[in-house]
Design a protein around this motif. Structure first.
Motif, PDB file in Angstrom:
ATOM      1  N   PHE A   1       0.959  -1.102   0.076  1.00 30.39           N
ATOM      2  CA  PHE A   1       0.169  -0.006  -0.044  1.00 30.39           C
ATOM      3  C   PHE A   1       0.945   1.348  -0.224  1.00 30.39           C
ATOM      4  CE2 PHE A   1       1.002  -1.107   4.413  1.00 30.39           C
ATOM      5  CZ  PHE A   1       1.319   0.112   5.193  1.00 30.39           C
ATOM      6  N   ALA A   2       0.304   2.450  -0.248  1.00 29.44           N
ATOM      7  CA  ALA A   2       1.079   3.752  -0.222  1.00 29.44           C
ATOM      8  C   ALA A   2       0.498   4.269   0.880  1.00 29.44           C
ATOM      9  CB  ALA A   2       0.629   4.404  -1.484  1.00 29.44           C
ATOM     10  N   SER A   3       1.629   5.000   1.439  1.00 24.68           N
ATOM     11  CA  SER A   3       1.246   5.761   2.973  1.00 24.68           C
ATOM     12  C   SER A   3       2.247   6.994   2.777  1.00 24.68           C
ATOM     13  CB  SER A   3       1.555   4.857   4.019  1.00 24.68           C
ATOM     14  OG  SER A   3       1.698   5.456   5.315  1.00 24.68           O
ATOM     15  N   GLN A   4       1.435   7.911   3.683  1.00 28.44           N
ATOM     16  CA  GLN A   4       2.244   8.987   3.856  1.00 28.44           C
ATOM     17  C   GLN A   4       2.748   9.100   5.551  1.00 28.44           C
ATOM     18  OE1 GLN A   4      -0.673  12.307   3.619  1.00 28.44           O
ATOM     19  NE2 GLN A   4      -0.072  12.995   1.587  1.00 28.44           N
ATOM     20  N   GLY A   5       2.121   8.193   6.233  1.00 29.69           N
ATOM     21  CA  GLY A   5       2.423   8.413   7.657  1.00 29.69           C
ATOM     22  C   GLY A   5       3.817   7.544   8.096  1.00 29.69           C
ATOM     23  N   PHE A   6       4.581   7.126   7.097  1.00 30.00           N
ATOM     24  CA  PHE A   6       5.708   6.179   7.430  1.00 30.00           C
ATOM     25  C   PHE A   6       6.837   7.000   6.895  1.00 30.00           C
ATOM     26  CE2 PHE A   6       2.378   3.137   7.830  1.00 30.00           C
ATOM     27  CZ  PHE A   6       2.729   2.468   8.962  1.00 30.00           C
TER      28      PHE A   6
ATOM     29  N   LEU B   1       5.772   3.723  -1.005  1.00 32.39           N
ATOM     30  CA  LEU B   1       5.133   2.315  -1.052  1.00 32.39           C
ATOM     31  C   LEU B   1       5.548   1.337   0.161  1.00 32.39           C
ATOM     32  CD1 LEU B   1       5.570   1.324  -4.637  1.00 32.39           C
ATOM     33  CD2 LEU B   1       3.246   1.723  -3.541  1.00 32.39           C
ATOM     34  N   MET B   2       4.823   0.846   0.966  1.00 37.09           N
ATOM     35  CA  MET B   2       5.090  -0.043   2.148  1.00 37.09           C
ATOM     36  C   MET B   2       4.468  -1.518   1.800  1.00 37.09           C
ATOM     37  SD  MET B   2       6.358   2.534   3.821  1.00 37.09           S
ATOM     38  CE  MET B   2       6.373   1.731   5.608  1.00 37.09           C
ATOM     39  N   TYR B   3       5.059  -2.479   2.586  1.00 37.71           N
ATOM     40  CA  TYR B   3       4.238  -3.765   2.472  1.00 37.71           C
ATOM     41  C   TYR B   3       4.542  -4.362   3.927  1.00 37.71           C
ATOM     42  CZ  TYR B   3       9.320  -5.474   2.797  1.00 37.71           C
ATOM     43  OH  TYR B   3      10.580  -6.002   3.042  1.00 37.71           O
ATOM     44  N   ALA B   4       3.698  -5.253   4.198  1.00 33.28           N
ATOM     45  CA  ALA B   4       3.377  -5.939   5.403  1.00 33.28           C
ATOM     46  C   ALA B   4       2.979  -7.202   5.216  1.00 33.28           C
ATOM     47  CB  ALA B   4       2.201  -5.310   6.301  1.00 33.28           C
TER      48      ALA B   4
ATOM     49  N   TRP C   1      -1.576  -7.687  10.385  1.00 33.77           N
ATOM     50  CA  TRP C   1      -0.324  -7.767   9.593  1.00 33.77           C
ATOM     51  C   TRP C   1       1.008  -7.341  10.533  1.00 33.77           C
ATOM     52  CZ3 TRP C   1      -1.157  -9.281   4.672  1.00 33.77           C
ATOM     53  CH2 TRP C   1      -2.620  -9.364   4.199  1.00 33.77           C
ATOM     54  N   SER C   2       1.945  -7.557   9.841  1.00 38.86           N
ATOM     55  CA  SER C   2       3.365  -7.192  10.493  1.00 38.86           C
ATOM     56  C   SER C   2       3.523  -5.796  10.276  1.00 38.86           C
ATOM     57  CB  SER C   2       4.416  -7.928   9.883  1.00 38.86           C
ATOM     58  OG  SER C   2       4.652  -7.547   8.469  1.00 38.86           O
ATOM     59  N   VAL C   3       4.568  -5.175  11.085  1.00 36.60           N
ATOM     60  CA  VAL C   3       5.045  -3.771  10.843  1.00 36.60           C
ATOM     61  C   VAL C   3       5.424  -3.729   9.646  1.00 36.60           C
ATOM     62  CG1 VAL C   3       6.405  -1.797  11.877  1.00 36.60           C
ATOM     63  CG2 VAL C   3       5.400  -3.802  13.725  1.00 36.60           C
ATOM     64  N   PRO C   4       4.648  -2.596   8.977  1.00 31.07           N
ATOM     65  CA  PRO C   4       5.249  -2.337   7.548  1.00 31.07           C
ATOM     66  C   PRO C   4       6.359  -1.871   7.397  1.00 31.07           C
ATOM     67  CG  PRO C   4       2.938  -1.234   8.226  1.00 31.07           C
ATOM     68  CD  PRO C   4       3.657  -1.710   9.382  1.00 31.07           C
ATOM     69  N   LYS C   5       7.128  -2.228   6.355  1.00 28.07           N
ATOM     70  CA  LYS C   5       8.160  -1.902   5.786  1.00 28.07           C
ATOM     71  C   LYS C   5       8.315  -1.189   4.413  1.00 28.07           C
ATOM     72  CE  LYS C   5      10.663  -5.563   8.320  1.00 28.07           C
ATOM     73  NZ  LYS C   5      11.394  -6.898   7.922  1.00 28.07           N
ATOM     74  N   PRO C   6       9.219  -0.083   4.323  1.00 29.49           N
ATOM     75  CA  PRO C   6       9.228   0.451   3.053  1.00 29.49           C
ATOM     76  C   PRO C   6       9.889  -0.445   2.160  1.00 29.49           C
ATOM     77  CG  PRO C   6      10.984   1.384   4.475  1.00 29.49           C
ATOM     78  CD  PRO C   6      10.329   0.329   5.271  1.00 29.49           C
ATOM     79  N   MET C   7       9.386  -0.206   0.705  1.00 30.31           N
ATOM     80  CA  MET C   7       9.759  -1.217  -0.404  1.00 30.31           C
ATOM     81  C   MET C   7      11.308  -0.517  -0.766  1.00 30.31           C
ATOM     82  SD  MET C   7       6.450  -2.089  -2.616  1.00 30.31           S
ATOM     83  CE  MET C   7       7.539  -2.792  -3.965  1.00 30.31           C
ATOM     84  N   GLY C   8      11.708   0.597  -0.492  1.00 36.10           N
ATOM     85  CA  GLY C   8      12.917   1.328  -0.731  1.00 36.10           C
ATOM     86  C   GLY C   8      13.196   1.494  -2.298  1.00 36.10           C
TER      87      GLY C   8
END
Length: 446
Positions: free
Chosen positions: A316-321, A330-333, A341-348
């Motif tokens: 998903f896309a997020s402004q909060g991270f 872009l984040m993934y969990a 879901w796990s704590v989201p991580k940035p796709m980098g």
């Protein structure tokens, strides 16, 4: 002016704008004259569609430029190796990059390397068999660089494709499918589904029977679905009031079994801005939507959800991270338990840049598998390849000479219990076996 090619994968209209402005996933779109320098995410998308169009040399140039900014990037190594596999006189570079991307040992010798039409494989009697990439051998649909496209959606199995042609202001929606080894012609389904140029696809189901769309009126948006009976698409139907509120509701996707719907909304019971919600289908209809929780949602915007890896990874896309810069990353969990879901991580890099980044879906099936299953999940066991070997080749070494093969035995050199024996049908020119990435020995038996 230089003409650039881009594509996007989901609807890209922001709820805070009253004017409808096309932005990139993506971004505008393929073939549109741009007066600004594209960022690396946009260049990645351009390379991806060039690869889909089989313009491998042009795609390679962009992948290599991106790789120069991050020479440890395994995804870009993989994409460069893919390009090399279609180009002449690139075997050594191809094998090295594939080995690096998949963290496999580099073979001692490439003296016994065979390349077959439609497939790429590496055969070394001393080092065994490395992974092989099964090529689809599919006649591709080619996007016309003189036209502009947006909201390209491809099904998980790469058999169904939907996009919007934005060359004119009519925003025509097209559908095509792969039958056998051929793509059908792109069919204009705008009138079939009842779009007036204000609808944009966000997701097509794996079986190609359900197409989710977001309809915009400049003030809010609503989620619709159209179904396919194998001949034509139905008039799109607005989802019920559990999904569509009096607020902004958009960008739906469903789980692989079609029983869970994820979407974004700015309804007031959220954590702030756009939040991601889900709903469960019971007796054929969607029940009351539930907020995905504060592990996924923040006080800022979360949007553009997408389930991959058989529903076990949420992108998903997020402004909060984004550490205070208030831009979409872009984040993934990973799936933990039902709706947890796990704590989201940035796709980098190169998926996230200094600009807003909405989504990225590789059109190439193998690239998607590598990104989702290996890069994001770090689970090579999920990523399979097909080993294709010609049955009438002669391979000479100190130990054996094989010709007229009837059976081949493939042994995993790391896990000896992983041994597969494949019988070659009389008269067959090739034998195949499904393998995980790794290093294998092979034995031919006449």
């Amino acid at each position: 002016m230089l003409r650039e090619i881009y594509f996007s994968a989901v609807g890209l209209f922001r709820r805070s704008w009253l004017l409808i402005v096309i932005v990139m996933t993506g971004m505008p779109v393929m073939g549109q004259d741009l007066s600004f320098e594209p960022n690396d995410h946009q260049r990645l998308q351009k390379a991806d569609i060039l690869f889909f169009n089989e313009s491998f040399s042009d795609a390679l140039k962009i992948f290599e430029q991106l790789y120069a900014a991050d020479t440890s990037n395994r995804y870009l190594r993989f994409r460069i190796a893919q390009c090399y596999s279609y180009l002449p006189q690139s075997r050594d570079n191809e094998v090295k990059l594939f080995c690096d991307a998949l963290r496999l040992p580099y073979p001692n010798s490439l003296s016994n390397t065979y390349v077959y039409k439609g497939y790429m494989s590496w055969l070394s009697v001393d080092s065994g068999i490395l992974i092989t990439q099964k090529r689809q051998n599919v006649k591709p649909y080619r996007f016309n660089p003189k036209e502009t496209f947006d909201n390209i959606c491809i099904s998980e199995d790469s058999r169904y494709l939907v996009f919007v042609n934005t060359t004119s202001s009519k925003n025509q929606i097209y559908f095509l499918q792969r039958i056998g080894k051929q793509w059908t012609n792109a069919e204009n389904i705008t009138a079939q589904i009842g779009s007036m140029g204000d609808c944009f696809p966000s997701f097509i189901s794996k079986d190609g029977k359900r197409l989710y769309l977001t309809k915009y009126d400049g003030f809010d948006s609503e989620i619709y679905v159209s179904t396919y009976d194998g001949v034509k698409w139905s008039l799109m139907k607005k989802l019920n009031s559990n999904i569509n509120s009096s607020y902004w509701d958009a960008h739906a996707c469903e789980s692989p079994d079609g029983m869970i719907l994820y979407f974004a909304s700015n309804r007031p019971d959220g954590y702030g801005g756009m939040d991601i919600y889900y709903s469960i289908k019971v007796d054929g209809d969607w029940k009351k939507a539930t907020n995905a929780g504060n592990r996924i949602n923040t006080a800022l915007d979360e949007d553009y959800p997408l389930l991959v890896n058989n529903g076990r990874t949420l992108i998903f896309a997020s402004q909060g991270f984004s550490k205070g810069v208030n831009k979409l990353d872009l984040m993934y969990a990973q799936f933990v338990a039902d709706f947890i879901w796990s704590v989201p991580k940035p796709m980098g890099y190169p998926f996230n840049t200094s600009d807003d980044d909405f989504s990225y879906v590789p059109l190439d099936e193998l690239a998607r598998a590598f990104l989702y299953q290996d890069i994001l999940c770090m689970n090579k066991k999920m990523l399979r390849y097909e080993l294709y070997l010609k049955t009438d080749i002669a391979v000479s070494s100190d130990k054996a000479k094989y010709i007229g093969t009837k059976r081949m035995v493939v042994r995993n050199l790391v896990d000896p219990q992983d041994t597969r024996s494949v019988y070659i049908e009389p008269g067959a020119k090739y034998g195949s076996v499904s393998v995980f990435p790794g290093l294998y020995s092979i034995e031919f038996k006449g």
